[in-house]
Design an enzyme around this catalytic site. Sequence first.
Site, mmCIF file in Angstrom:
data_model
loop_
_atom_site.group_PDB
_atom_site.id
_atom_site.type_symbol
_atom_site.label_atom_id
_atom_site.label_comp_id
_atom_site.label_asym_id
_atom_site.label_seq_id
_atom_site.Cartn_x
_atom_site.Cartn_y
_atom_site.Cartn_z
ATOM 1 N N ASP A 270 32.444 66.213 13.170
ATOM 2 C CA ASP A 270 31.786 66.822 14.333
ATOM 3 C C ASP A 270 30.578 67.621 13.862
ATOM 4 O O ASP A 270 30.524 68.062 12.713
ATOM 5 C CB ASP A 270 32.745 67.779 15.049
ATOM 6 N N ARG B 143 27.475 59.225 15.913
ATOM 7 C CA ARG B 143 27.779 59.473 17.321
ATOM 8 C C ARG B 143 26.645 60.332 17.883
ATOM 9 O O ARG B 143 26.395 61.428 17.373
ATOM 10 C CB ARG B 143 29.104 60.244 17.418
HETATM 11 P P1 FAD Z 1 26.199 65.831 31.008
HETATM 12 O O1 FAD Z 1 24.721 66.002 30.908
HETATM 13 O O2 FAD Z 1 27.078 67.036 30.848
HETATM 14 O O3 FAD Z 1 26.539 65.145 32.387
HETATM 15 C C1 FAD Z 1 25.832 63.986 32.778
HETATM 16 C C2 FAD Z 1 26.633 63.222 33.811
HETATM 17 O O4 FAD Z 1 27.873 62.762 33.208
HETATM 18 C C3 FAD Z 1 27.047 64.027 35.006
HETATM 19 O O5 FAD Z 1 26.013 64.110 35.967
HETATM 20 C C4 FAD Z 1 28.260 63.227 35.490
HETATM 21 O O6 FAD Z 1 27.837 62.077 36.175
HETATM 22 C C5 FAD Z 1 28.915 62.814 34.186
HETATM 23 N N1 FAD Z 1 29.909 63.828 33.762
HETATM 24 C C6 FAD Z 1 29.790 64.733 32.779
HETATM 25 N N2 FAD Z 1 30.892 65.500 32.689
HETATM 26 C C7 FAD Z 1 31.733 65.105 33.658
HETATM 27 C C8 FAD Z 1 33.016 65.516 34.115
HETATM 28 N N3 FAD Z 1 33.682 66.526 33.543
HETATM 29 N N4 FAD Z 1 33.582 64.861 35.150
HETATM 30 C C9 FAD Z 1 32.932 63.842 35.756
HETATM 31 N N5 FAD Z 1 31.698 63.413 35.384
HETATM 32 C C10 FAD Z 1 31.108 64.021 34.364
HETATM 33 N N6 FAD Z 1 28.832 68.226 21.028
HETATM 34 C C11 FAD Z 1 28.442 68.757 19.843
HETATM 35 O O7 FAD Z 1 27.542 69.600 19.826
HETATM 36 N N7 FAD Z 1 29.038 68.374 18.659
HETATM 37 C C12 FAD Z 1 30.008 67.405 18.613
HETATM 38 O O8 FAD Z 1 30.496 67.080 17.533
HETATM 39 C C13 FAD Z 1 30.394 66.800 19.839
HETATM 40 N N8 FAD Z 1 31.314 65.819 19.860
HETATM 41 C C14 FAD Z 1 31.574 65.170 21.027
HETATM 42 C C15 FAD Z 1 32.414 64.060 21.014
HETATM 43 C C16 FAD Z 1 32.609 63.332 22.182
HETATM 44 C C17 FAD Z 1 33.500 62.108 22.148
HETATM 45 C C18 FAD Z 1 31.963 63.732 23.405
HETATM 46 C C19 FAD Z 1 32.133 62.958 24.675
HETATM 47 C C20 FAD Z 1 31.167 64.843 23.426
HETATM 48 C C21 FAD Z 1 30.960 65.588 22.257
HETATM 49 N N9 FAD Z 1 30.136 66.712 22.260
HETATM 50 C C22 FAD Z 1 29.777 67.263 21.041
HETATM 51 C C23 FAD Z 1 29.722 67.358 23.548
HETATM 52 C C24 FAD Z 1 28.341 66.912 23.993
HETATM 53 O O9 FAD Z 1 27.353 67.463 23.165
HETATM 54 C C25 FAD Z 1 28.056 67.344 25.449
HETATM 55 O O10 FAD Z 1 28.080 68.736 25.539
HETATM 56 C C26 FAD Z 1 29.028 66.811 26.478
HETATM 57 O O11 FAD Z 1 29.409 65.491 26.189
HETATM 58 C C27 FAD Z 1 28.374 66.827 27.875
HETATM 59 O O12 FAD Z 1 27.262 65.958 27.917
HETATM 60 P P2 FAD Z 1 27.310 64.508 28.640
HETATM 61 O O13 FAD Z 1 26.468 63.578 27.822
HETATM 62 O O14 FAD Z 1 28.708 64.076 28.774
HETATM 63 O O15 FAD Z 1 26.615 64.641 30.015
#
Ligand code: FAD
Length: 277
Positions: A107, A158
């Site tokens: 991560d 990722r």
């Molecule tokens: P967002 O911009 O939050 O949302 C965009 C759209 O996605 C929304 O409009 C909606 O349509 C959909 N959506 C988002 N959340 C939801 C919900 N709860 N319910 C329904 N629809 C939703 N961050 C790090 O800094 N370091 C890491 O190592 C790290 N590892 C990760 C590993 C995985 C597998 C994932 C999925 C995320 C990880 N993250 C990590 C978190 C990441 O940086 C984001 O903060 C987080 O994924 C939110 O961004 P998003 O791309 O999902 O979209």
Amino acid sequence: MIPPLARRFVAGETAAEALEHTRQRNEEGIGVILNRLGEHYETRGPADAAATTYEGLVEEIAAADLRACVSVKPSQLGLSVSEDLFEQNLERVVAHAAPRDVFVWIDMEDHTTTDATLDAFERFARESDGGVGVCLQANLKRTPDDLERLAALPGTVRLVKGAYDPPPSIAHREKEAVNAAYREQLRYMFREFDDGVAVGSHDPEMIELAARLHEEYGTGYEVQMLMGVRDEAQRALTDDCPVWQYAPYGGEWLAYFYRRVAERKENALFALRALLS
Ligand code: FAD
């Protein structure tokens, strides 16, 4: 015991519960990325213990023949103590996982840890011949340069939008700027990365873009989402591409649960409804 409210986002307190969760997701065609909760360890003891936990976990994954891998946090393996300790503990986990064909994700934590994390990734991606992956954050302005550095290495990246709050001098802060950076970096990865692309996002727009880029460049990809977020979509997407669910477990679940609830109105409403019912 973890209350049902938090159980949506956390696979249990014990490895046995997390492995049972993995079995159930595997039956739905979803692979599981297991993370033992815990971070920011300031002394050697808990960091060494975390490495031992991951050694046991990869043994259990391999023995049960599960479609699962692990994801570790640098500060969980000792980065807050020293880079040396982090690398020593990561070496133990990778040395255990690689011969058992269990993939190890690293991560990405806040921007002060990026250099040390990428240095460790570079070393172990080479030594394990691609058995290690790392997370990059699209909101950091340095990420296009980091992607260029990683393109030539074995291992998988990722791409996420970024969960931390870096200063504006080094990061895109506006939602639209982060999304634009994500789109651009995803295209670069599909064009330049041979070992496939991991799309770490719940965003339907980014997932559709990945499918189009796959058509355009032929590069393989997988979608990764968090446990408890868009679970229906995770199942539906298995028709289109490999889907991996990031599932944390362990006794330190409370802070993780609060983060999930705080980051999104729907999650807070879910928590409120569950409390009232
Ligand atoms: P967002 O911009 O939050 O949302 C965009 C759209 O996605 C929304 O409009 C909606 O349509 C959909 N959506 C988002 N959340 C939801 C919900 N709860 N319910 C329904 N629809 C939703 N961050 C790090 O800094 N370091 C890491 O190592 C790290 N590892 C990760 C590993 C995985 C597998 C994932 C999925 C995320 C990880 N993250 C990590 C978190 C990441 O940086 C984001 O903060 C987080 O994924 C939110 O961004 P998003 O791309 O999902 O979209």
